[in-house]
Scaffold this motif. Structure first.
Motif, short mmCIF file in Angstrom:
data_model
loop_
_atom_site.label_atom_id
_atom_site.label_comp_id
_atom_site.label_asym_id
_atom_site.label_seq_id
_atom_site.Cartn_x
_atom_site.Cartn_y
_atom_site.Cartn_z
N PRO A 77 0.83 -1.33 0.38
CA PRO A 77 -0.43 -0.04 -0.37
C PRO A 77 0.54 1.00 0.08
N GLY A 79 0.57 6.03 0.23
CA GLY A 79 -0.14 6.91 0.09
C GLY A 79 1.39 8.19 -0.27
N THR A 82 6.12 9.91 1.32
CA THR A 82 6.60 11.15 2.12
C THR A 82 7.04 10.13 4.05
N SER A 143 4.92 16.55 7.49
CA SER A 143 4.52 16.82 6.01
C SER A 143 3.51 17.20 5.55
C1 FAD Z 1 9.66 16.17 5.14
C2 FAD Z 1 8.94 15.58 6.19
C3 FAD Z 1 8.52 16.30 7.43
C4 FAD Z 1 7.97 14.82 7.93
N1 FAD Z 1 7.65 15.06 9.48
C5 FAD Z 1 7.12 13.81 10.30
C6 FAD Z 1 6.47 13.88 11.12
O1 FAD Z 1 6.87 16.15 12.06
N2 FAD Z 1 5.72 13.40 12.34
C7 FAD Z 1 5.94 12.37 11.77
O2 FAD Z 1 5.43 11.19 12.30
N3 FAD Z 1 6.28 11.53 10.30
C8 FAD Z 1 7.08 12.54 9.51
N4 FAD Z 1 7.18 13.05 8.38
C9 FAD Z 1 7.31 10.84 7.73
C10 FAD Z 1 5.77 10.93 7.46
O3 FAD Z 1 5.58 12.32 6.48
C11 FAD Z 1 4.68 10.90 7.95
O4 FAD Z 1 5.11 8.63 8.31
C12 FAD Z 1 2.89 10.08 6.85
O5 FAD Z 1 2.31 9.88 7.95
C13 FAD Z 1 3.61 9.27 5.86
O6 FAD Z 1 2.40 9.68 5.34
P1 FAD Z 1 2.66 9.47 3.58
O7 FAD Z 1 1.65 9.25 3.01
O8 FAD Z 1 3.50 10.14 2.48
O9 FAD Z 1 2.86 7.42 4.01
P2 FAD Z 1 3.71 6.27 2.60
O10 FAD Z 1 5.21 6.96 2.92
O11 FAD Z 1 3.20 6.18 1.25
O12 FAD Z 1 3.49 5.04 3.86
C14 FAD Z 1 4.02 4.93 4.94
C15 FAD Z 1 3.74 3.77 5.62
O13 FAD Z 1 2.31 3.18 5.29
C16 FAD Z 1 1.46 2.42 4.93
N5 FAD Z 1 0.63 2.92 3.92
C17 FAD Z 1 -0.09 4.01 2.80
N6 FAD Z 1 -1.08 4.48 3.21
C18 FAD Z 1 -1.59 3.42 3.82
C19 FAD Z 1 -2.72 3.05 3.50
N7 FAD Z 1 -4.48 3.45 3.46
N8 FAD Z 1 -4.01 1.43 3.81
C20 FAD Z 1 -2.39 0.43 4.55
N9 FAD Z 1 -1.03 1.42 4.47
C21 FAD Z 1 -0.46 2.32 4.27
C22 FAD Z 1 2.66 1.99 3.95
O14 FAD Z 1 2.56 1.36 3.18
C23 FAD Z 1 3.91 2.47 4.63
O15 FAD Z 1 4.48 1.70 4.86
C24 FAD Z 1 7.84 13.60 8.00
C25 FAD Z 1 8.27 12.91 6.25
C26 FAD Z 1 9.53 14.46 5.22
C27 FAD Z 1 9.77 13.99 4.27
#
Ligand code: FAD
Length: 473
Positions: A77, A79, A82, A143
């Protein structure tokens, strides 16, 4: 357990196309590239999928999972990609299931103060929509502009406001989840208490896509605080800055919305990235404190109390952000750090350790000693108010071999130090592929055994995001 999988044949691509439609299937390797990585920067954390699909509704997700389960094809999966733990990277190839098309806000229920959303809505859009209704969604990862709310729940993201409002999971009261075999599980709803059986909502939250695919979310909103203010205190020594953090929480009687910390490596990186000189750019560290509340007088009084506390702890000055523009000026350098550090060292390893708040000062000092011992430059910043420090190892000009060897040894010592202080490997970014070896070394073995038993019960063919959090033997 199944760890060798079938390939995605032309027939399977045709079947996937019949489920989600031709515009929602990607097989061209050039286009697949953007589904091969997340924000973990090293090239070893990249892998191409065989196909990416972009379902538009729960029924399509369910049919994709039925097909994948029948054919023994791994599904990752995704999202917004990030993540910082290589969680959304398909190391076994197979199918990337991107939630990008499921991006609707289904309902904003003002009477119950709930929002019902699909997983592909960005976090910032959730925040904006709540704000327009005069309400407040308190989840706030740095993010937020790009991450999806589904990804936030799958990682149980923390962020800037966790000290006061809690992490993402504390705002989630209902989920719709598609299981590995395609069955659709409905949990909770617009209710704020429930003990009708196991708390499966919080089991799925933070499970990093290994137990099910989140397709609908019930988020609890809050009344919007009327007033908000930020102060920033520069310090000329790290101990002075960091010792302030636990004191601020225990002695002031005030619960700030955020207490953030960034050291001088971060200050310089932010300056370069933003192309502007920051005030007090020679300081050893900045501490940023945000407060909110419903009484302007009380907010001002509390800000003055915290400013006094900063001065008593030898702050060089206290800068105040009391309107949108001054607040943004203070916050911007902190918010850009993930990108800014990449400019000064394109390869880095951003860690995510968490310790009890009383242990923060000694932990930061120990980290700086490890940096000197292994000759690896380290930037330290993070959500200091909840003990969560993003210790970031910078490769700089080290050779690949020196980097790999030094980093592994340094991290092992760091994790030992963290566990000895009652901490854990990850406070908010998760384990993904990146930290699974370390987790196996440090986690309570019975806890790991229990996690594996749950995984085997819910996904007996091990097709959902295999190789994340732990390996199944
Ligand atoms: C600039 C920057 C700042 C950040 N700041 C923070 C912060 O302050 N706090 C923090 O906690 N994180 C932070 N992060 C990390 C990141 O943004 C988080 O982990 C965020 O929650 C990931 O969301 P995403 O949609 O990008 O998920 P993805 O990176 O696409 O996926 C993350 C995980 O979730 C799973 N997944 C995604 N969507 C689903 C779904 N619908 N159902 C089941 N599984 C799913 C994926 O398989 C993967 O294992 C930061 C990252 C960056 C680049």
């Amino acid at each position: 357990m199944q760890m060798s999988y079938n390939r995605v044949s032309a027939e399977i691509v045709a079947e996937l196309t019949s489920i989600v439609g031709p515009r929602n299937v990607v097989v061209d390797p050039d286009q697949l590239y953007c589904y091969s990585y997340d924000e973990a920067t090293e090239s070893k954390w990249q892998h191409l999928p065989e196909v990416a699909v972009k379902p538009e509704n729960t029924q399509q997700v369910s049919r994709v999972m039925q097909l994948a389960n029948r054919e023994r094809i791994p599904v990752t999966p995704r999202g917004a990609g990030t993540g910082l733990a290589a969680g959304a990277v398909p190391f076994y190839g197979g199918i990337v299931l991107s939630l990008e098309r499921m991006n609707k806000i289904i309902e904003l229920d003002q009477a119950n103060m709930f929002m019902v959303v699909e997983p592909g809505v960005t976090t910032a859009e959730v925040q904006r929509c709540a704000q327009e209704a005069g309400l407040f969604y308190a989840g706030d990862p740095c993010s937020a502009d790009s991450s999806f709310i589904g990804g936030n729940i799958a990682t149980n993201a923390g962020g800037n406001k966790a000290i006061r409002y809690g992490v993402t999971g504390q705002h989630v009261f209902g989920l719709e989840v598609v299981l590995a075999n395609g069955e659709v599980l409905n949990l909770g709803g617009k209710i704020i208490k429930e003990v009708s059986g196991y708390n499966l909502i919080q089991l799925i939250t933070g499970s990093e896509g290994t137990l099910g695919i989140i397709t609908r979310i019930y988020l609890k909103l809050q009344p919007r605080p009327k007033f908000n203010g930020v102060i920033m205190a520069p310090f000329d020594s790290i101990p002075a800055a960091i010792q302030l953090v636990p004191k601020m929480i225990t002695e002031s009687g005030i619960v700030p919305t955020s207490i953030e910390f960034m050291d001088n490596v971060c200050i310089k990186a932010a300056e370069r990235f933003l192309e502007r000189q920051l005030m007090f750019n020679q300081a050893a560290a900045f501490v940023i404190i945000e407060l909110d509340g419903n009484s302007e007088v009380q907010l001002m009084t509390e800000m003055e109390m915290l400013a006094d506390q900063c001065y008593q702890n030898n702050a060089l000055d206290v800068l105040v952000g009391d309107n949108a523009s001054t607040r943004e000026r203070i916050w911007k350098p902190r918010r850009v750090l993930a990108e800014a550090l990449r400019v000064i060292s394109p390869v880095y390893s951003m860690e995510d350790i968490v310790v009890p708040i009383s242990q923060i000062p000694d932990t930061v000092l120990a980290i700086n000693k490890l940096s000197a011992k292994y000759g690896i430059r380290i930037a330290n910043f993070g959500h200091a108010g909840d003990g969560n420090i993003h210790t970031t190892l910078l490769k700089d000009n080290l050779t690949d071999q020196a980097w790999e060897e030094g980093k592994e040894k340094l991290l092992d010592e760091l994790y030992r130090e963290v566990y000895a202080r009652g901490g854990k490997i990850s406070g908010e970014h998760g384990i993904g592929a990146k930290r699974k070896d370390a987790l196996a070394r440090y986690v309570d073995p019975i806890a790991l055994q229990t996690m594996k038993a749950i995984k085997k019960a819910l996904d007996p063919n091990n097709i959902l995001n295999p190789g994340k959090i732990f390996d199944l033997e």
